[in-house]
Design an enzyme around this catalytic site. Structure first.
Site, mmCIF file in Angstrom:
data_model
loop_
_atom_site.group_PDB
_atom_site.id
_atom_site.type_symbol
_atom_site.label_atom_id
_atom_site.label_comp_id
_atom_site.label_asym_id
_atom_site.label_seq_id
_atom_site.Cartn_x
_atom_site.Cartn_y
_atom_site.Cartn_z
ATOM 1 N N GLY A 194 0.802 -1.210 0.000
ATOM 2 C CA GLY A 194 0.000 0.000 0.000
ATOM 3 C C GLY A 194 0.834 1.259 0.000
ATOM 4 N N ASN A 195 0.276 2.319 0.587
ATOM 5 C CA ASN A 195 0.943 3.621 0.546
ATOM 6 C C ASN A 195 2.304 3.614 1.230
ATOM 7 O OD1 ASN A 195 -0.964 5.606 -0.769
ATOM 8 N ND2 ASN A 195 -2.338 4.725 0.739
ATOM 9 N N GLN A 211 -13.438 -7.685 5.777
ATOM 10 C CA GLN A 211 -13.310 -7.062 4.452
ATOM 11 C C GLN A 211 -11.986 -7.408 3.771
ATOM 12 O OE1 GLN A 211 -14.979 -2.709 4.834
ATOM 13 N NE2 GLN A 211 -14.551 -3.535 6.858
ATOM 14 N N TYR A 239 -12.194 -6.662 9.952
ATOM 15 C CA TYR A 239 -11.206 -7.342 9.113
ATOM 16 C C TYR A 239 -11.798 -8.375 8.165
ATOM 17 C CZ TYR A 239 -7.507 -5.041 11.665
ATOM 18 O OH TYR A 239 -6.672 -4.088 12.182
ATOM 19 N N ILE A 274 -7.285 -2.437 0.010
ATOM 20 C CA ILE A 274 -8.740 -2.456 -0.124
ATOM 21 C C ILE A 274 -9.297 -1.037 -0.100
ATOM 22 C CG2 ILE A 274 -8.940 -4.750 0.934
ATOM 23 C CD1 ILE A 274 -10.093 -3.338 3.427
ATOM 24 N N ASP A 275 -8.530 -0.081 0.442
ATOM 25 C CA ASP A 275 -9.021 1.291 0.599
ATOM 26 C C ASP A 275 -9.088 2.060 -0.715
ATOM 27 O OD1 ASP A 275 -9.294 0.923 3.317
ATOM 28 O OD2 ASP A 275 -7.338 1.784 3.804
ATOM 29 N N ARG A 306 -35.982 -0.332 12.092
ATOM 30 C CA ARG A 306 -34.833 0.287 12.754
ATOM 31 C C ARG A 306 -33.979 1.065 11.756
ATOM 32 N NH1 ARG A 306 -32.694 -5.171 15.787
ATOM 33 N NH2 ARG A 306 -33.846 -4.970 17.753
ATOM 34 N N ARG A 336 -29.211 0.521 15.537
ATOM 35 C CA ARG A 336 -28.202 -0.482 15.870
ATOM 36 C C ARG A 336 -27.007 -0.334 14.930
ATOM 37 N NH1 ARG A 336 -30.806 -0.444 19.645
ATOM 38 N NH2 ARG A 336 -31.946 -2.132 20.701
#
Length: 336
Positions: A108-109, A263, A261, A132-133, A168, A255
Site C-alpha cells: 500500500g501507501n 473485508q 477485518y 482495499i481502501d 430500525r 443499531r
C-alpha cells in the site's frame, strides 16, 4: 535474471494472484529465477527466502491472504525485527549477497514510500499497488478494493431485511481511515440512505432530518454506511457514535454493525483476480525491459506504470464532484 518478490503492509484479496502473475510470467515467458521473500521488508533484513517453481504456484489464484506472509516492518525507522543497525544499509547488503537483480514490492501507501526511497538509493525496484481502501494515488483502482466492496455490499444487503423487519436504523461501519471509497461504492451499490466518508463534512441534524423525512414518506427503516475514519478525535468507533447520535436525534431504535477485518479476508472477486494477474504480468514485463523505479497502475482499462517518486506520500481521496457522489445526491442520498 534473479528477482525477489515481497508483500508488505496489510493483507487483502488478490495478493496471491499477483504473486502468481509475476512469477509465472517471469518463469515461463522470460526464463527468470524468482525468489520469494517472507514477511515483507523483514525478510530482506533476515534473508528469509524461498525459491519458486511453476509447480509451487499452483492453486494460488483464488486464495486470500499472502503465501509469503507480511509485516509492517519499516526499514527507514528504528525498531522492528533488528535494532542498533543501519537497516537500509543491511538490506542493500543482503540484496547483493542474495544475488537479486530486482525486487518486486506489493503493498500500500507505506510500501510505495519505502520502495521509492530504495529506488532513489539505486535498488532496482518495481512495485504493485495493493489496498482495499483504493487510496493509492496514480492508479484508478487497486486490487483488493473490488473484493472489499463486494463483501461490504453483501453485508448491507443482509441488513436491509433485518432493518425493515424491526423498523430500525442500521449503521454499518466499513474500512477507510482517510479515504471513503469503500463506504461510497458499497453504500451506493447496497442502497444506503446515508453515506458518510472522511472527506465530506457531516452534520448529525441533517442526518436525523433525512431519516425523519423518510419516515414521513412511509419508509420506516434506514441504512447508514459510514467509513471508520469519519471520527478524528478517537472518541468511539464511528458506527457506535453515529448510531447513538441518530437515536438521540430521531427517537428511532438504531443499531450498529462493524465489518472490520472480514473485508480483507477470503477469495478475491473475478475482477480482482484478473486485475492482479495483469498487474503482476506487467511488473515482470517492466523488469525484462529494464524499467525500474516504477509502480504499476490501471488507467481506464489499460495497465501502465508511473514513476515511484510521483506516488510516494500522496493519497487518492473521494471528492464532492465524484460522479457517484453527484448521482447519489440527485437520488436523495444524504452525504452528511
Amino acid at each position: 535474471m534473479r528477482i525477489g518478490i515481497l508483500t508488505s503492509g496489510g493483507d487483502c484479496p488478490g495478493i496471491n494472484a499477483t504473486i502468481r502473475g509475476v512469477c509465472k510470467t517471469a518463469i515461463n515467458h522470460y526464463g527468470m529465477e524468482v525468489i520469494g521473500i517472507h514477511s515483507g521488508f523483514q525478510g530482506l533484513l533476515t534473508k528469509d527466502i524461498e525459491s519458486f517453481t511453476d509447480k509451487s504456484l499452483s492453486g494460488l489464484l483464488n486464495q486470500g491472504g499472502t503465501m509469503l506472509g507480511t509485516s509492517r516492518e519499516k526499514p527507514f525507522k528504528k525498531g522492528g525485527v533488528v535494532s542498533d543497525v543501519d537497516k537500509p544499509a543491511l538490506i542493500l547488503q543482503n540484496i547483493q549477497e542474495m544475488g537479486l537483480d530486482c525486487v518486486v514490492c506489493i503493498g500500500g501507501n507505506g510500501t510505495q514510500k519505502t520502495a521509492a526511497k530504495f529506488a532513489a538509493m539505486g535498488v532496482n525496484i518495481v512495485s504493485v499497488p495493493k489496498t482495499i481502501d483504493n487510496d493509492i494515488w496514480g492508479t484508478d483502482i487497486s486490487f483488493g478494493f473490488d473484493s472489499a466492496v463486494s463483501i461490504a455490499t453483501d453485508a448491507i444487503d443482509r441488513l436491509h431485511s433485518t432493518a425493515s423487519s424491526h423498523k430500525r436504523v442500521m449503521v454499518i461501519e466499513v474500512m477507510g481511515h482517510k479515504a471513503g471509497w469503500i463506504a461510497l461504492y458499497s453504500g451506493m451499490a447496497g442502497g444506503g440512505d446515508v453515506i458518510l466518508v472522511p472527506e465530506i463534512p457531516y452534520n448529525i441534524k441533517n442526518i436525523g432530518n433525512t431519516i425523519l423525512e423518510r419516515l414521513k414518506k412511509g419508509k420506516p427503516y434506514s441504512i447508514v454506511v459510514v467509513a471508520e475514519g469519519i471520527l478524528t478525535d478517537g472518541r468511539k468507533r464511528a458506527a457506535e457514535y453515529i448510531a447513538q447520535e441518530i437515536e438521540y436525534e430521531t427517537g428511532i431504535e438504531t443499531r450498529e454493525t462493524v465489518l472490520g477485518y472480514i473485508q480483507r479476508g477470503g477469495s478475491p472477486t473475478p475482477f480482482d483476480r484478473n486485475l492482479s494477474t495483469r498487474m503482476g504480468g506487467h511488473a515482470t514485463e517492466l523488469i525484462a525491459n529494464g524499467q525500474f523505479g516504477r509502480m504499476i497502475a490501471l488507467k481506464g482499462d489499460d495497465i501502465s506504470s508511473i514513476p515511484l517518486e510521483e506516488v510516494a506520500g500522496k493519497l487518492k481521496l473521494v471528492t464532492e464532484d465524484h460522479d457517484l457522489v453527484i448521482q447519489g445526491r440527485r437520488m436523495g442520498i444524504c452525504f452528511g
